[in-house]
Each structure stands twice: as structure tokens, then as C-alpha cells.
Design an enzyme around this catalytic site. Structure first.
Site, PDB file in Angstrom:
ATOM      1  N   GLY A 190       0.805  -1.226   0.000  1.00 55.50           N
ATOM      2  CA  GLY A 190       0.000   0.000   0.000  1.00 55.50           C
ATOM      3  C   GLY A 190       0.835   1.272   0.000  1.00 55.50           C
ATOM      4  O   GLY A 190       0.310   2.363   0.200  1.00 55.50           O
ATOM      5  N   LYS A 208       3.465  19.519  -6.381  1.00 55.00           N
ATOM      6  CA  LYS A 208       3.811  20.113  -5.089  1.00 55.00           C
ATOM      7  C   LYS A 208       4.849  21.223  -5.264  1.00 55.00           C
ATOM      8  O   LYS A 208       4.780  22.265  -4.607  1.00 55.00           O
ATOM      9  CB  LYS A 208       4.330  19.022  -4.154  1.00 55.00           C
ATOM     10  CG  LYS A 208       3.237  18.019  -3.774  1.00 55.00           C
ATOM     11  CD  LYS A 208       3.831  16.742  -3.185  1.00 55.00           C
ATOM     12  CE  LYS A 208       2.744  15.771  -2.740  1.00 55.00           C
ATOM     13  NZ  LYS A 208       3.307  14.436  -2.431  1.00 55.00           N
TER      14      LYS A 208
END
Lengths: 435, 435
Positions: A190, A208
């Protein structure tokens, strides 16, 4: 002006982050409410499936399938946009701002793509847009740039902004395994999305970086005007070179501003960064950002860059700021003054480069390569030959003296055309900018 | 409410920091004023000598010998208290707050000693007190704790808060020279004060730790309730042990809070910290702070901890916050809610310890020492004997298993009473708390 004693919060998108926000407001309610002097009411939340099991207890009446109904609900003061994506998220954000509400968002892609529209809507209708969670998770880097370092002009900001890439590079470095093997494991654990492209090809970092560049320099640099390269080409050959020469390889966002011309440049690429720098030792899913201001000098910020809890920490700090603002009148926040800075031309983006080439293992190859680089005005500093995994081939690692981006790109194209060069050359920047 | 278009700033104490503030507001005026939407007027400054040459141009009419006249001047909106000390600085601060003004201060000793009185005066008269520059220079750590990490409870905060000590330890480690030699040079270079006691004996760090503990936990821990030890006893023997065992020695402030009891403890001491931790690699005059929040996890902040420019950066960020507040009505800031937390008893402050003893080089010494430690319930993990600089003596380095502060203190007193132990034992904590 009147002071609100209860703040109604609507959460659009009760997924991982949304549930984290709900959970931590609930569990830390006493301290938060006494600090802020209000009652925080988690009034409504939108979901895609009303029946789904969730880790937080939400009354059925508070749930809706329609996030826009929260965005336009007159009783809601603060809308948290945690849907993700740039279509519905944009509709929700703009609708809430048009209704004069304050929006808190973790959505870097949305801000990067629609920043000017969002800030204009906030200004026009007297609302606010907060986005601490959009960059570097729980690290309060937005607040540091906007408020804590307000006295500074920023000649250099560079950082590790993507936890997935840093996790993959850290494990490759520690375990000696290949990129595909680690990526597969990262997916199973994950730490990487099923579709990893946004992360590993550098686009998440670029989003970002765009936000940090806007905060620092007041100008939106679209990702297509950046240099963006990912980590998919990095092999153990590169990591060995790094280790033997005192470097780590990190995917860095680098934002520079020329003091004299005011030109700005934003780039994202794997970088050889000396182990003596703090960021070379920021590993696993951690993010780290180095900010050099003309007054403060270099400052560094490190923390978990993603995940339910760090992101919730940032969203809740934005909610707290929004509460203070709501109870203090709608004057303007000290946003960066929007300018349209020129971008530094590639000829003035200089540095040293690392180039790894797979070449035919035959006499005369190095002469051809040296002649090609010299023809582009790129001067070689060192050459190493290593065994290749391909039969009849060798791996050639070059480092250059100072060169510029335009010259190195010309060099790479020229090298690719040589019949002795097999496959795609791998180019890694050496972080001289990091001092 | 009315909005001020010009903010008049008075600087009490136009020394190194004061001149830095003046210089950087002047040089970055355009950006600052456009961000804040006001004109910043450096209206008055107090000095001790009107004739002294300064690096900033201040008109004669703006100068005064009397800082109190600035504190009570009705035309001044923001008073920067940069005098230092706790007598005149306190008078100026309280006078300005009583006049309803906002005070910006870099004075950690003042805040540590008179914090409750200062905050009470600010609350009572509707002013505000800002103190970003009081801890860790230009690093926006106050803002991070108070705003950026507002969602968190802080079980552990630790940091390098004194640049002078870090500079001395770094040079001792790198150059192999003794503490007195490096201290002398540090004084000549201006990195240590003529009277170095406040820095090297840990009190400056303790003042800053007190401020961080108040921000994090809402309780003032006076320095006399802390454990405070300095770096004056550290020798090359300690640094060698550290190097050989993968540690650095840093003077750390450590603030812990027990999740179950809410008890707080603040301590300052030289610490063996694993080189794998980021703060072990924060060197020279840099400060670094690790903040672990229950929501965000660990975050780390690094930057220059002192000096004209970093401190000015912090003072100017406070001025910016004060401007926004002044133009937004005098509602309360989200200050920590003052509580009176209990202090953790020494029996529950546990860790591993490093003990260096000078002992007579004769048979049976180790048996006596081992018996003394066992009698205090402290169990030894390793023993190393090294040559001593004293003839007929040996240097004995012990490390312990987990023990507690009460037991280790009893051990040290007992060891001191043994006739085989020469001089004062040197005790260094091993940073297990750093994970």
C-alpha cells in the site's frame, strides 16, 4: 462583528484522509476547542457509498452522496475538499468559495491546475482557501513559507516531496533489489498506488513544487514548463556509484530564483546528493524540504509526507486557522503577490551531470562518446566502465564538469544516435546546488 | 473596525539583532508591504549611546536613550523588545502591554522568568506578545507548535537549542581538541560570550526548553525543577566512545509528557544520540528540533539558532503576524490553555546511561564499583578501561541497562564516596527516547 461560537464543518470525501480528520478532531476535541474558543461541529460528510463500513461513527443523517450540497449548505462554515481529482473537486471548491465559505484542501493537483481561478474566487467572494495538507503531509511547510519566513526571499528550495519514490529508492539502496521488484512489493504494502505513474514519473512532485514556487515567488509555473523526470530508470548500477562516491540518490524538486534577474526555474529529477546533506539521510516515506532564505539562511523541515494521520494533522491545522479567521473578520491573508516571473533559460541552468550508457563492448567506443560530448561543449570529469547485464555490452558511467541543461540535452540526443550506444542513456543531476 | 495603513514600529535595543531587523525590513520593504497591505514605518529606536556608529541609517530624531518612552508612545503600534536581560526588558515589555500594544521579543530569559505575568498583561489590556525569535533563531518552531501542529499532543520534543554548545562539541569532535582550547577559540571568533556560563552550563537551553514546554503543554516548568547539566565535563574520551559506538554527543533539551498521567518532565543534558538520527548530524551553530505529535508522527526542524540575520528573520515574521492581528481586531490568539501539570517523578524517568570514572589503577577497583552500582539497582551493560591522563589512574567507561534517574543519581553519589574513584564521575544520557 459577531463571533461564531459553533463552527460547522463539512467534509467532502470521507475516505482515508476524511476519516482521519473526523477521528482526530473527535479524539482531541477538548484541547482544540479550548485553544480556539469555539465548538467544532462535524456537521456533514459526503461519501460515494452510504452503506460502506467506516472507522468513524457518523450519523446517517449527516451523510450525503452529493458533495455539492455541502458546498452550498448555508449552515456550513468550513468545507474540507478531500475528494481528490480535478473535476468534481474543482466544482465543489468553486461552489463553496462562491458561497463565501472557507475551503480546506489536500488536493495538490487541483491547486496546481486551477490555482489562479481558486484564489480569484476566494478573493472575490470573501472566502479563503487553505492547503497546508497539499504539500509534504504533516510538515507545516506552507505556513513556514507564507508566515514564518515572510522576511525572506528564497533563492533555493529543494526537497523530497513524494513518499512513494523515497520509499522505493530507500529499499532499492538498502536491499540491492531492482526497481520492478521493489515497486511490486510497495504496491502490495500500500506504499504505491495501483497506477504508480503519477508518483514514479515525478508528476506528483511537480504539482507540489508548483505550489511551493507560487508561495515563494508568487508565480504559477505549469508542470509543462518544468523539467520533470522520474525514478523508473534508476538501477543498482546508479546506486552503487552513489554509495561508492558518498552520495544518495533522491527524487528532488528544485526551485531556484536568480537574485539579479528574478527568473524562476522549477525542476524535478533524480539527484545525486552528498551524504553530508541532511536530505540525503531522509529515508523511507519521509519527506524533507530545504529552504534557503536571504535572511534566515538554510532551514530544513522533515516529516511523514503522506498517510491518513499526517495529512489529517495538516487539515486540522488549516481548520484551526480558518476558525480564527472566521471569528476575526474577513480581511485578506498575506498571500503572495501574484507576479508573472520569467523562467530561467536552460542555458543558465548549470550543474554537474552523471550519465550511464549501455554501450557495445568493442574498441573505439569511448573515443566516439568523448567526441560527441566535446562537440556539445560538455566536458567529461570521470569515466568508469562496469560490466553490463547484457551480453556483448558494457556499462559506461560518465560524470561531467559544470555544463548546462541545454548542452547536456544536446549531448544525450547525440549519444542516442551513436550506433555503439544501446538503449536510453540515464541522466542524473549532481546536487551542486545543495552547497 | 478601522484598518491601519501605516504601522509604526519602535525598536527598544538597537544592537546586533535590532540593526538586523531594521536592515532587513528596509531591504525587503516592497515585498513585505505588498504582502501585508500596509506601510511599515521604523519610527523610533532606543540605544545606550546616541553617538555610536551603526550599520543602519537612523535619523537622529528617531533615536532615544529611554526605551520606556517608546513603550508608552501612543503613536507606536508594535514594540520590539531587543534589550536583553530581565530587568529593564521586563519594565519595557509590561509598560508596552499595559498601553495595549503588541510586543515582539527575542528574550527567552525574560519569558522563562516572567511568562505568566507577561501573558496576563497582554490578555488584560488587549495586546499581544510574540516570541518566535526566543527559541531556535530563524526556525519557525513557535509557529509550528502553536499553529501548524495544533491537532497534536506532544509526547516527545527534543532538540539542540544552543548554537554555542553545538559549535564547541562539533569542533571538539572534528579536531580532537579539548574543551578549554575550543572554548577559547570560540570566544575569539565571537561564537561564545565572554561569560560563557549561561550557554555551556545549559541554562540558555533550559530557558528555551521552558518556552517549548509551555507551548506544547500549557505549563511553565521553572528551570529549578528541571534536570540541567552542561557540556563542560565532556572530554575526548567521551567523544571517542561515541564515535566508536555509532553515536554523536549533543547537548539536548528533552521534553516528555506521559500519555496516561499527563505528567511533564523537562531536562537538559549532554546526550549520546545514534548517528542514524537526523539531529546527530546537525552540527556547528545549527539548531535542530524533533517534535513527535500523536497525529503527525515525528517532524524535524533545522536552521541557524542565533545570529543577527536568523533572529531578525524571526522578529520580522512576528511583526508580520502582529500587523495582521492589528488590522483584524483584538480577538484572542490560540494560546495554550494554561494548566499546572505535575512533573514526572525521577523514578519514572528511565533510560540507559554512560558513566566515565577516573579510578586508581589498582586491583579490586572494578569489584567495588560493580558492587556500588548493584547496590543502587543499576545494572551494568558494558565496561571499558582506557588509559587516563593522570599517572597511576585509569579511565573506566561504564554503560548501564535501563535504569532510572533516582537510581543513577544515588549511584553517582555512592561512587564519588569510594576512595578508588578520583574526581567527579561524568554522566551522559543515552538517547533511547529518540527511538
Amino acid at each position: 462583528m459577531s463571533t461564531l461560537s459553533t463552527i460547522n464543518i463539512g467534509i467532502c470525501g470521507l475516505g482515508t484522509v476524511g476519516q482521519g480528520v473526523w477521528k482526530h478532531i473527535d479524539s482531541n476535541r477538548v484541547a482544540l476547542e479550548s485553544r480556539l474558543g469555539v465548538t467544532l461541529n462535524l456537521a456533514r460528510a459526503s461519501v460515494r457509498d452510504l452503506k460502506k463500513k467506516r472507522t468513524v461513527r457518523v450519523s446517517a443523517g449527516a451523510l450525503t452522496l452529493d458533495p455539492l450540497s455541502i458546498a452550498t449548505d448555508p449552515s456550513i462554515h468550513i468545507v474540507c475538499e478531500l475528494i481528490g481529482g480535478t473535476t468534481l473537486a474543482r466544482q465543489v471548491t468553486i461552489a463553496a468559495l462562491k458561497a463565501g465559505k472557507t475551503v480546506v484542501s489536500a488536493n495538490k493537483a487541483l491547486l496546481c491546475k486551477h490555482g489562479p481561478e481558486i484564489f480569484a474566487a476566494a478573493r472575490k467572494h470573501g472566502g479563503h482557501f487553505f492547503f497546508e495538507a497539499s504539500v509534504a503531509g504533516g510538515i507545516p511547510i506552507i505556513k513556514a513559507l507564507r508566515e514564518g519566513l515572510v522576511a525572506n526571499r528564497f533563492k533555493l528550495i529543494y526537497g523530497i516531496l513524494n513518499g512513494t519514490c523515497n520509499y522505493i529508492l530507500t529499499r532499492m539502496e538498502r536491499e540491492g533489489l531492482s526497481y520492478p521488484v521493489i515497486l511490486k512489493e510497495a504496491k502490495e504494502l500500500g506504499y504505491a498506488e495501483a497506477d504508480e505513474a503519477l508518483d514514479v514519473e515525478g508528476w506528483d512532485t511537480a504539482h507540489k513544487a508548483s505550489i511551493l514556487a507560487f508561495l515563494a515567488h508568487g508565480t504559477w509555473v505549469p508542470t509543462e514548463k518544468m523539467l520533470v523526470e522520474g525514478i523508473t530508470q534508476i538501477t543498482q548500477a546508479d546506486l552503487s556509484f552513489a554509495r561508492e562516491n558518498g552520495y544518495a540518490i533522491k527524487l528532488l524538486a528544485v526551485i531556484t530564483r536568480e537574485a539579479d534577474t528574478g527568473e524562476v526555474f522549477v525542476r524535478v529529477h533524480p539527484t545525486l546528493i552528498p551524504k553530508t546533506k541532511v536530505l540525503a539521510n531522509v529515508n523511507e516515506v519521509y519527506n524533507g524540504i530545504s529552504v534557503t532564505g536571504d535572511v534566515v539562511g538554510e532551514t530544513v523541515y522533515i516529516g511523514r509526507g503522506a498517510g491518513q494521520d499526517p495529512t489529517a494533522s495538516a487539515v486540522i491545522s488549516d481548520i484551526a486557522d480558518a476558525v480564527i479567521l472566521l471569528n476575526r473578520g474577513n480581511t485578506h491573508l498575506p498571500e503572495p503577490v501574484e507576479t508573472r516571473a520569467s523562467l530561467t533559460p536552460l542555458q543558465r541552468i548549470t550543474g554537474r551531470y552523471y550519465l550511464r550508457l549501455e554501450v557495445k563492448d568493442e574498441p573505439g567506443v569511448l573515443a566516439k562518446i568523448a567526441s560527441a560530448t566535446a562537440g556539445c561543449d560538455v566536458s567529461i570529469s570521470s569515466v568508469l566502465q562496469r560490466p553490463s547485464e547484457t551480453a556483448g555490452a558494457a556499462s559506461l558511467i560518465l560524470t561531467t564538469h559544470q555544463a548546462n541543461e541545454k548542452a547536456i540535452r544536446a549531448t544525450v540526443s547525440r549519444l542516442k544516435r551513436l550506433s555503439s550506444v544501446l538503449g536510453e542513456p540515464v541522466l542524473i543531476r549532481i546536487a551542486d546546488f545543495a552547497g
